[in-house]
Design a protein around this motif. Sequence first.
Motif, PDB file in Angstrom:
ATOM      1  N   ARG A 186    -116.512  60.779  -7.965  1.00 44.70           N
ATOM      2  CA  ARG A 186    -116.563  61.181  -9.374  1.00 44.70           C
ATOM      3  C   ARG A 186    -115.317  61.949  -9.773  1.00 44.70           C
ATOM      4  NH1 ARG A 186    -121.812  62.732  -7.854  1.00 44.70           N
ATOM      5  NH2 ARG A 186    -121.298  64.919  -8.136  1.00 44.70           N
ATOM      6  N   GLN A 187    -114.790  62.753  -8.852  1.00 46.07           N
ATOM      7  CA  GLN A 187    -113.588  63.532  -9.135  1.00 46.07           C
ATOM      8  C   GLN A 187    -112.378  62.615  -9.320  1.00 46.07           C
ATOM      9  OE1 GLN A 187    -113.915  66.763  -9.582  1.00 46.07           O
ATOM     10  NE2 GLN A 187    -111.789  67.048 -10.172  1.00 46.07           N
ATOM     11  N   ARG A 188    -112.284  61.591  -8.487  1.00 48.62           N
ATOM     12  CA  ARG A 188    -111.187  60.626  -8.629  1.00 48.62           C
ATOM     13  C   ARG A 188    -111.264  59.936  -9.984  1.00 48.62           C
ATOM     14  NH1 ARG A 188    -112.278  59.072  -3.074  1.00 48.62           N
ATOM     15  NH2 ARG A 188    -113.486  57.313  -3.881  1.00 48.62           N
ATOM     16  N   ALA A 189    -112.479  59.585 -10.373  1.00 52.64           N
ATOM     17  CA  ALA A 189    -112.672  58.918 -11.663  1.00 52.64           C
ATOM     18  C   ALA A 189    -112.281  59.845 -12.807  1.00 52.64           C
ATOM     19  CB  ALA A 189    -114.129  58.487 -11.814  1.00 52.64           C
ATOM     20  N   LEU A 190    -112.631  61.132 -12.701  1.00 51.52           N
ATOM     21  CA  LEU A 190    -112.286  62.090 -13.752  1.00 51.52           C
ATOM     22  C   LEU A 190    -110.777  62.244 -13.894  1.00 51.52           C
ATOM     23  CD1 LEU A 190    -112.981  64.331 -15.797  1.00 51.52           C
ATOM     24  CD2 LEU A 190    -112.889  65.937 -13.895  1.00 51.52           C
ATOM     25  N   GLU A 191    -110.085  62.360 -12.775  1.00 48.16           N
ATOM     26  CA  GLU A 191    -108.633  62.560 -12.811  1.00 48.16           C
ATOM     27  C   GLU A 191    -107.936  61.431 -13.549  1.00 48.16           C
ATOM     28  OE1 GLU A 191    -107.701  62.971  -8.714  1.00 48.16           O
ATOM     29  OE2 GLU A 191    -108.512  65.012  -8.552  1.00 48.16           O
ATOM     30  N   ASN A 192    -108.419  60.202 -13.359  1.00 54.60           N
ATOM     31  CA  ASN A 192    -107.832  59.064 -14.060  1.00 54.60           C
ATOM     32  C   ASN A 192    -108.278  59.005 -15.515  1.00 54.60           C
ATOM     33  OD1 ASN A 192    -106.334  57.976 -11.874  1.00 54.60           O
ATOM     34  ND2 ASN A 192    -108.213  57.154 -11.005  1.00 54.60           N
ATOM     35  N   ALA A 193    -109.554  59.326 -15.758  1.00 52.40           N
ATOM     36  CA  ALA A 193    -110.084  59.272 -17.129  1.00 52.40           C
ATOM     37  C   ALA A 193    -109.482  60.356 -18.009  1.00 52.40           C
ATOM     38  CB  ALA A 193    -111.606  59.402 -17.106  1.00 52.40           C
ATOM     39  N   ALA A 194    -109.188  61.522 -17.424  1.00 52.75           N
ATOM     40  CA  ALA A 194    -108.671  62.654 -18.204  1.00 52.75           C
ATOM     41  C   ALA A 194    -107.306  62.360 -18.821  1.00 52.75           C
ATOM     42  CB  ALA A 194    -108.583  63.892 -17.323  1.00 52.75           C
ATOM     43  N   ARG A 195    -106.608  61.400 -18.254  1.00 47.81           N
ATOM     44  CA  ARG A 195    -105.296  61.052 -18.800  1.00 47.81           C
ATOM     45  C   ARG A 195    -105.403  60.464 -20.199  1.00 47.81           C
ATOM     46  NH1 ARG A 195    -103.872  58.112 -13.181  1.00 47.81           N
ATOM     47  NH2 ARG A 195    -103.486  59.976 -11.936  1.00 47.81           N
ATOM     48  N   GLU A 196    -106.614  60.003 -20.541  1.00 49.87           N
ATOM     49  CA  GLU A 196    -106.813  59.397 -21.844  1.00 49.87           C
ATOM     50  C   GLU A 196    -107.295  60.413 -22.874  1.00 49.87           C
ATOM     51  OE1 GLU A 196    -109.104  55.805 -21.686  1.00 49.87           O
ATOM     52  OE2 GLU A 196    -108.338  55.255 -19.707  1.00 49.87           O
ATOM     53  N   ASP A 248    -115.106  61.155 -26.400  1.00 50.43           N
ATOM     54  CA  ASP A 248    -115.740  59.849 -26.229  1.00 50.43           C
ATOM     55  C   ASP A 248    -114.830  58.884 -25.473  1.00 50.43           C
ATOM     56  OD1 ASP A 248    -118.126  60.487 -27.365  1.00 50.43           O
ATOM     57  OD2 ASP A 248    -117.660  59.685 -29.346  1.00 50.43           O
ATOM     58  N   LYS A 249    -113.542  58.990 -25.704  1.00 51.02           N
ATOM     59  CA  LYS A 249    -112.579  58.159 -24.968  1.00 51.02           C
ATOM     60  C   LYS A 249    -112.680  58.451 -23.471  1.00 51.02           C
ATOM     61  CE  LYS A 249    -109.103  58.260 -28.664  1.00 51.02           C
ATOM     62  NZ  LYS A 249    -107.733  58.719 -28.997  1.00 51.02           N
ATOM     63  N   MET A 250    -112.799  59.740 -23.160  1.00 52.60           N
ATOM     64  CA  MET A 250    -112.879  60.134 -21.763  1.00 52.60           C
ATOM     65  C   MET A 250    -114.193  59.672 -21.136  1.00 52.60           C
ATOM     66  SD  MET A 250    -113.032  63.841 -19.937  1.00 52.60           S
ATOM     67  CE  MET A 250    -114.770  63.891 -20.341  1.00 52.60           C
ATOM     68  N   TYR A 251    -115.333  59.821 -21.866  1.00 52.84           N
ATOM     69  CA  TYR A 251    -116.620  59.402 -21.317  1.00 52.84           C
ATOM     70  C   TYR A 251    -116.607  57.924 -20.954  1.00 52.84           C
ATOM     71  CZ  TYR A 251    -118.304  63.714 -23.572  1.00 52.84           C
ATOM     72  OH  TYR A 251    -118.470  65.004 -23.981  1.00 52.84           O
ATOM     73  N   ALA A 252    -116.069  57.099 -21.871  1.00 58.00           N
ATOM     74  CA  ALA A 252    -116.037  55.655 -21.644  1.00 58.00           C
ATOM     75  C   ALA A 252    -115.184  55.313 -20.421  1.00 58.00           C
ATOM     76  CB  ALA A 252    -115.499  54.950 -22.886  1.00 58.00           C
ATOM     77  N   ALA A 253    -114.025  55.948 -20.337  1.00 57.93           N
ATOM     78  CA  ALA A 253    -113.141  55.698 -19.196  1.00 57.93           C
ATOM     79  C   ALA A 253    -113.763  56.220 -17.907  1.00 57.93           C
ATOM     80  CB  ALA A 253    -111.787  56.367 -19.433  1.00 57.93           C
ATOM     81  N   TYR A 254    -114.414  57.375 -17.988  1.00 62.83           N
ATOM     82  CA  TYR A 254    -115.041  57.992 -16.818  1.00 62.83           C
ATOM     83  C   TYR A 254    -116.135  57.089 -16.250  1.00 62.83           C
ATOM     84  CZ  TYR A 254    -117.657  61.432 -14.055  1.00 62.83           C
ATOM     85  OH  TYR A 254    -118.318  62.099 -13.051  1.00 62.83           O
ATOM     86  N   GLU A 255    -117.019  56.583 -17.106  1.00 64.00           N
ATOM     87  CA  GLU A 255    -118.090  55.700 -16.640  1.00 64.00           C
ATOM     88  C   GLU A 255    -117.514  54.443 -15.988  1.00 64.00           C
ATOM     89  OE1 GLU A 255    -121.190  54.737 -19.349  1.00 64.00           O
ATOM     90  OE2 GLU A 255    -121.593  56.816 -19.898  1.00 64.00           O
ATOM     91  N   ARG A 256    -116.507  53.872 -16.612  1.00 63.37           N
ATOM     92  CA  ARG A 256    -115.905  52.655 -16.077  1.00 63.37           C
ATOM     93  C   ARG A 256    -115.310  52.897 -14.696  1.00 63.37           C
ATOM     94  NH1 ARG A 256    -112.271  52.251 -19.617  1.00 63.37           N
ATOM     95  NH2 ARG A 256    -110.437  52.813 -18.383  1.00 63.37           N
ATOM     96  N   LEU A 257    -114.662  54.039 -14.527  1.00 63.41           N
ATOM     97  CA  LEU A 257    -114.012  54.346 -13.258  1.00 63.41           C
ATOM     98  C   LEU A 257    -115.004  54.788 -12.178  1.00 63.41           C
ATOM     99  CD1 LEU A 257    -110.916  56.095 -14.823  1.00 63.41           C
ATOM    100  CD2 LEU A 257    -110.882  53.968 -13.518  1.00 63.41           C
ATOM    101  N   VAL A 258    -116.064  55.485 -12.595  1.00 61.80           N
ATOM    102  CA  VAL A 258    -117.106  55.867 -11.634  1.00 61.80           C
ATOM    103  C   VAL A 258    -117.765  54.609 -11.068  1.00 61.80           C
ATOM    104  CG1 VAL A 258    -119.398  56.897 -11.361  1.00 61.80           C
ATOM    105  CG2 VAL A 258    -117.618  58.154 -12.558  1.00 61.80           C
ATOM    106  N   ALA A 281    -123.085  54.995 -12.760  1.00 64.12           N
ATOM    107  CA  ALA A 281    -121.972  55.386 -13.634  1.00 64.12           C
ATOM    108  C   ALA A 281    -122.490  55.898 -14.973  1.00 64.12           C
ATOM    109  CB  ALA A 281    -121.041  54.195 -13.850  1.00 64.12           C
ATOM    110  N   GLN A 282    -123.507  55.252 -15.519  1.00 65.39           N
ATOM    111  CA  GLN A 282    -124.074  55.677 -16.795  1.00 65.39           C
ATOM    112  C   GLN A 282    -124.758  57.033 -16.668  1.00 65.39           C
ATOM    113  OE1 GLN A 282    -126.514  52.235 -17.674  1.00 65.39           O
ATOM    114  NE2 GLN A 282    -124.903  51.277 -18.901  1.00 65.39           N
ATOM    115  N   GLN A 283    -125.438  57.253 -15.550  1.00 63.52           N
ATOM    116  CA  GLN A 283    -126.066  58.556 -15.311  1.00 63.52           C
ATOM    117  C   GLN A 283    -125.012  59.653 -15.191  1.00 63.52           C
ATOM    118  OE1 GLN A 283    -128.641  58.389 -11.923  1.00 63.52           O
ATOM    119  NE2 GLN A 283    -130.101  57.010 -12.879  1.00 63.52           N
ATOM    120  N   ALA A 284    -123.924  59.343 -14.470  1.00 65.63           N
ATOM    121  CA  ALA A 284    -122.845  60.319 -14.308  1.00 65.63           C
ATOM    122  C   ALA A 284    -122.218  60.644 -15.653  1.00 65.63           C
ATOM    123  CB  ALA A 284    -121.786  59.773 -13.345  1.00 65.63           C
ATOM    124  N   GLY A 285    -122.008  59.611 -16.484  1.00 66.13           N
ATOM    125  CA  GLY A 285    -121.422  59.821 -17.794  1.00 66.13           C
ATOM    126  C   GLY A 285    -122.324  60.642 -18.695  1.00 66.13           C
TER     127      GLY A 285
END
Length: 209
Positions: A178-188, A128-138, A101-105
């Motif tokens: 990763r795409q699923r994680a992005l779709e959820n993270a992008a809402r933030e 930065d809000k999106m990166y944090a959410a993205y890593e968590r969801l990935v 997840a950290q590598q993806a972020g």
Amino acid sequence: MKRILMLLMAFCLVMPAMNAQNKALEKARNKEYKQKMKQFKKEKWQVFGTTRTLDVALLSHYDKLNNMGEDGNEIMGVATKVKSKNIGHQMAINNACLTYAQQAGSHLKGRVVSDITGNASDTEGEFDKMYAAYERLVEKEIRGELKESFSIIRNNDDGTFEIQSFFIVDEKAASIARQRALENAARESELAQKYAKKVSDYVKEGFKQ
């Protein structure tokens, strides 16, 4: 006829070069395997959770990576100072998910900063809000794509153990997670939604360590 002869000549020139390249690659792989086995033995590692020998487990691991080519990504998870081998193994799996997840972020952030935001500080906080959410969801989504290859364990001689677990990720399959994680993270992030197409393209890409 001339064209056929030219193609045959070109083939004859290319084949020796390809054979030499393949031999060099095979030699480098054998050297890599021997060095890794030497390291494992020196550090007193033993294979964990299988009846296979460490030699076979490592050879099989490298074989899988080689067959997958650029789509194969190796991830290692670590657990140190654990008293329970099984709990330690689960901790190593969790650590591998976090590492991925950290590598993806980091990969996503590098692309976004260089290609979209540049050095504009006014966008950093929003992304930065999106990166944090993205890593968590990935970290959550990638569990289904992590395929454990083998694990090793050693005794710390103080009543605890250390475990290393090696995983292989198919980046094509992982891109869906990763795409699923992005779709959820992008809402933030409103900016992530604004650049949705570009950011989505970056997420679909594989990455190397």
